[in-house]
Scaffold this motif. Structure first.
Motif: not given
Length: 157
Positions: A25-31, A81-85, A92-98
């Motif tokens: 959400n912060r990155i979306k706002a910054g974008a 911005a939504e797509l980026l979020g 992050v979820g994929g990284g956690c799975m890996v």
């Protein structure tokens, strides 16, 4: 009632995933505020996504040759911005799975190595016991041979 050990790694992964949503959400706002992000990061994926989505909808409805108008800059920035979020949360979820998979694979590999080591130790002990049995058997044969060579005792009167 005995409670099993709660895996700390899973708790950390859950925490990271929960933190990824506010981070996204912060990155979306910054974008949305930054012209660079808006023009080079948000707008192109949003326009491509819009083009693919509209083309698919048009084909489903039977319109083949229709021209698709691009989104206006404000809507494209919002969609981008939504797509980026969503991409950040997905990554992050994929990284956690890996990470979880690699952790489980390491645990499995460690258990297999311990099992192989135990089997090797048992085989070594079995070989040592077989050798000890052969030595004792040889000694027993030697004692039997010595007993047979002794003179027979004289009968008592």
């Amino acid at each position: 009632m005995v409670v099993g050990a709660f895996p700390i790694a899973k708790l950390l992964y859950l925490g990271v995933r929960q933190l990824s949503k506010p981070l996204a959400n912060r990155i979306k706002a910054g974008a949305r505020r930054s012209e660079f992000f808006k023009n080079y990061v948000c707008l192109p994926p949003a326009q491509i996504y819009h083009w693919i989505e509209m083309r698919t909808k048009m084909r489903i409805m039977g319109f083949r040759g229709s021209t698709i108008k691009p989104l206006n800059e404000e809507a494209a920035a919002e969609l981008g911005a939504e797509l980026l979020g969503e991409a950040i949360i997905f990554l992050v979820g994929g990284g956690c799975m890996v990470l979880e998979y690699s952790r489980q694979a390491a645990n499995s590999r460690r258990k297999e190595e311990e099992l192989n080591e135990t089997i090797t130790d048992l085989q070594t002990q079995l070989g040592e016991l077989a050798l000890t049995t052969e030595i004792l058997d040889a000694k027993l044969r030697e004692v039997n041979r010595l007993v047979m060579t002794l003179p027979a005792p004289a009968p008592k009167q």
